[in-house]
Design a protein around this motif. Structure first.
Motif, short mmCIF file in Angstrom:
data_model
loop_
_atom_site.label_atom_id
_atom_site.label_comp_id
_atom_site.label_asym_id
_atom_site.label_seq_id
_atom_site.Cartn_x
_atom_site.Cartn_y
_atom_site.Cartn_z
N VAL A 33 -6.81 2.96 -16.37
CA VAL A 33 -6.98 2.43 -15.02
C VAL A 33 -6.75 0.92 -14.98
O VAL A 33 -6.11 0.39 -14.07
CB VAL A 33 -8.38 2.79 -14.47
N GLY A 34 -7.27 0.20 -15.97
CA GLY A 34 -7.11 -1.25 -15.98
C GLY A 34 -5.65 -1.67 -16.04
O GLY A 34 -5.21 -2.55 -15.28
N SER A 35 -4.88 -1.05 -16.92
CA SER A 35 -3.46 -1.42 -17.01
C SER A 35 -2.71 -0.99 -15.76
O SER A 35 -1.77 -1.68 -15.33
CB SER A 35 -2.83 -0.80 -18.27
N ALA A 36 -3.14 0.10 -15.12
CA ALA A 36 -2.51 0.51 -13.86
C ALA A 36 -2.77 -0.51 -12.76
O ALA A 36 -1.86 -0.88 -12.00
CB ALA A 36 -3.03 1.88 -13.44
N ARG A 37 -3.99 -0.98 -12.67
CA ARG A 37 -4.32 -1.94 -11.62
C ARG A 37 -3.62 -3.27 -11.85
O ARG A 37 -3.22 -3.95 -10.90
CB ARG A 37 -5.84 -2.11 -11.55
N TYR A 38 -3.44 -3.65 -13.12
CA TYR A 38 -2.73 -4.89 -13.39
C TYR A 38 -1.27 -4.77 -12.97
O TYR A 38 -0.70 -5.71 -12.38
CB TYR A 38 -2.83 -5.25 -14.87
N LEU A 39 -0.65 -3.64 -13.24
CA LEU A 39 0.74 -3.45 -12.84
C LEU A 39 0.89 -3.47 -11.32
O LEU A 39 1.86 -4.01 -10.79
CB LEU A 39 1.28 -2.14 -13.42
N GLU A 40 -0.08 -2.91 -10.63
CA GLU A 40 -0.04 -2.97 -9.16
C GLU A 40 -0.13 -4.42 -8.69
O GLU A 40 0.57 -4.83 -7.75
CB GLU A 40 -1.16 -2.14 -8.55
N ALA A 41 -0.97 -5.21 -9.35
CA ALA A 41 -1.13 -6.61 -8.97
C ALA A 41 0.17 -7.39 -9.17
O ALA A 41 0.41 -8.39 -8.48
CB ALA A 41 -2.26 -7.25 -9.78
N LEU A 42 1.00 -6.95 -10.09
CA LEU A 42 2.28 -7.61 -10.33
C LEU A 42 3.35 -7.21 -9.31
O LEU A 42 4.44 -7.79 -9.30
CB LEU A 42 2.79 -7.29 -11.74
N GLY A 43 3.03 -6.23 -8.49
CA GLY A 43 3.97 -5.86 -7.43
C GLY A 43 4.79 -4.62 -7.68
O GLY A 43 5.68 -4.30 -6.87
N PHE A 44 4.55 -3.90 -8.76
CA PHE A 44 5.28 -2.65 -8.98
C PHE A 44 4.93 -1.65 -7.88
O PHE A 44 3.79 -1.61 -7.39
CB PHE A 44 4.96 -2.07 -10.36
N ARG A 45 5.90 -0.82 -7.53
CA ARG A 45 5.74 0.07 -6.38
C ARG A 45 5.33 1.48 -6.75
O ARG A 45 4.97 2.29 -5.88
CB ARG A 45 7.04 0.10 -5.57
N MET A 67 -6.13 8.09 -12.63
CA MET A 67 -4.99 7.20 -12.38
C MET A 67 -4.57 7.24 -10.91
O MET A 67 -4.23 6.21 -10.32
CB MET A 67 -3.82 7.59 -13.27
N VAL A 68 -4.61 8.41 -10.30
CA VAL A 68 -4.28 8.53 -8.88
C VAL A 68 -5.28 7.76 -8.03
O VAL A 68 -4.91 7.11 -7.04
CB VAL A 68 -4.23 10.02 -8.46
N ALA A 69 -6.55 7.81 -8.42
CA ALA A 69 -7.60 7.14 -7.65
C ALA A 69 -7.67 5.64 -7.91
O ALA A 69 -8.33 4.92 -7.17
CB ALA A 69 -8.96 7.77 -7.98
N ALA A 70 -6.95 5.17 -8.94
CA ALA A 70 -7.10 3.78 -9.35
C ALA A 70 -6.70 2.79 -8.27
O ALA A 70 -7.35 1.78 -8.08
CB ALA A 70 -6.26 3.52 -10.61
N ARG A 71 -5.61 3.10 -7.54
CA ARG A 71 -5.14 2.21 -6.50
C ARG A 71 -4.18 2.96 -5.58
O ARG A 71 -4.19 4.18 -5.53
CB ARG A 71 -4.45 0.98 -7.12
N ASP A 72 -3.32 2.22 -4.90
CA ASP A 72 -2.47 2.79 -3.86
C ASP A 72 -1.08 3.21 -4.33
O ASP A 72 -0.26 3.62 -3.51
CB ASP A 72 -2.31 1.78 -2.71
N LEU A 73 -0.79 3.10 -5.61
CA LEU A 73 0.55 3.41 -6.08
C LEU A 73 0.76 4.90 -6.30
O LEU A 73 -0.14 5.59 -6.79
CB LEU A 73 0.83 2.67 -7.40
N PRO A 74 1.96 5.41 -6.01
CA PRO A 74 2.30 6.77 -6.41
C PRO A 74 2.28 6.88 -7.93
O PRO A 74 2.67 5.94 -8.63
CB PRO A 74 3.72 6.97 -5.88
N VAL A 75 1.82 8.03 -8.44
CA VAL A 75 1.72 8.25 -9.87
C VAL A 75 2.62 9.41 -10.28
O VAL A 75 2.50 10.51 -9.74
CB VAL A 75 0.27 8.54 -10.31
N ASN A 76 3.51 9.15 -11.22
CA ASN A 76 4.32 10.21 -11.82
C ASN A 76 3.62 10.64 -13.11
O ASN A 76 3.32 9.81 -13.96
CB ASN A 76 5.71 9.68 -12.14
N ALA A 77 3.36 11.93 -13.26
CA ALA A 77 2.62 12.42 -14.41
C ALA A 77 3.55 12.80 -15.55
O ALA A 77 4.49 13.58 -15.37
CB ALA A 77 1.78 13.64 -14.02
N ASP A 78 3.30 12.25 -16.73
CA ASP A 78 3.90 12.76 -17.96
C ASP A 78 3.11 14.02 -18.31
O ASP A 78 2.04 13.95 -18.91
CB ASP A 78 3.77 11.70 -19.06
N PHE A 79 3.65 15.18 -17.92
CA PHE A 79 2.89 16.42 -18.06
C PHE A 79 3.36 17.23 -19.27
O PHE A 79 3.22 18.45 -19.29
CB PHE A 79 3.00 17.24 -16.76
#
Length: 271
Positions: free
Chosen positions: A29-41, A73-85
């Motif tokens: 979750v932390g690394s996901a939120r940091y990437l969102e802060a950098l502007g990734f969509r 990961m989906v709940a972490a923030r507002d970004l769409p999440v693609n799952a490595d399933f």
């Protein structure tokens, strides 16, 4: 207001409609939120990065553990999440369908299904078996979440079978079986990438960049690639810094902290 699951999925489809975008792979979750802060969509999970964070080797986590991770990961923030399933967490097509429905319920915007076996002596599923499993995934998505993107993965180059013709045959078969996006991790040359794009056009293609590359995002866009992911590379970069610092400590030195982020830098994206 936070985006709904439907809004995240709609955004994810829009990103694939034109141009080329980066799809980085956080491992928690932390690394996901940091990437969102950098502007990734959008972001994608990494099976290897997450496994290492739990003290396991890649492809050694249970379906329930992975599903819980996807929900977080989906709940972490507002970004769409693609799952490595991974391979769909099913012994057969019916098992894949059951697992895919659970992943859709977790809220992912997309999910990928691999054709690898995890058996080094016979690393790829027979094409007819792989297609059957992908069709089951397609039907499962259509039944419970038709706006979730399905990604078909041909693992040839990733598992030591670098046969471009077989890779293209598999990608085309997965496209015909209902994959919305195609992915052959390990292809690297302009010729290989262009061939993959042409083979499944107009469906979008994902390219993996797991190490330093001569290509830029603009180069991939010029080849017709729609998205570029990095797999476990960010996690490996983080582990590389940690391992270097820890090894310095083991040798009685403290110089491994030279390039460490400050507390303020780390607190900033999370406040």
């Amino acid at each position: 207001m936070p985006r709904t699951i439907a809004e995240k999925r709609a955004l994810f489809w829009t990103l694939h409609a034109s141009d080329c975008f980066l799809l980085p792979n956080p491992w928690d979750v932390g690394s996901a939120r940091y990437l969102e802060a950098l502007g990734f969509r959008a972001i994608a999970t990494t099976s290897s990065g997450f496994a290492w964070s739990t003290g396991h080797a890649n492809n050694h986590l249970s379906r329930d553990t992975v599903l819980t991770h996807l929900e977080q990961m989906v709940a972490a923030r507002d970004l769409p999440v693609n799952a490595d399933f991974e391979n769909g967490f099913g012994k057969d097509a019916a098992g894949v369908a059951e697992s895919v429905k659970l992943a859709v319920a977790a809220g992912v915007a997309g999910l990928s299904i691999e054709d690898s076996t995890a058996d080094a002596t016979d690393p790829l599923l027979p094409l007819d078996v792989a297609v059957e499993r992908l069709r089951a995934a397609r039907q499962a998505i259509d039944e419970v979440g038709g706006d979730t993107m399905l990604i078909g993965r041909a693992e040839n180059f990733f598992v030591g079978v670098p046969d471009l013709e077989d890779t293209l045959t598999r990608l085309k078969a997965y496209a015909a079986a209902g994959a919305d996006c195609l992915y052959a991790p390990g292809i690297k040359t302009r010729e290989q990438i262009a061939a993959a794009v042409a083979a499944v056009a107009p469906k979008p293609v994902n390219v993996l960049v797991g190490s330093s590359s001569e290509f830029t995002l603009s180069d991939f866009a010029a080849l017709g690639v729609r998205r570029v992911s990095v797999g476990g590379a960010l996690a490996r970069a983080a582990w590389g810094g940690f391992m270097q610092a820890a090894q310095s400590l083991a040798n009685g030195r403290f110089d491994g902290f030279t390039d460490a982020a400050t507390g303020a830098q780390l607190n900033s994206p999370f406040t």
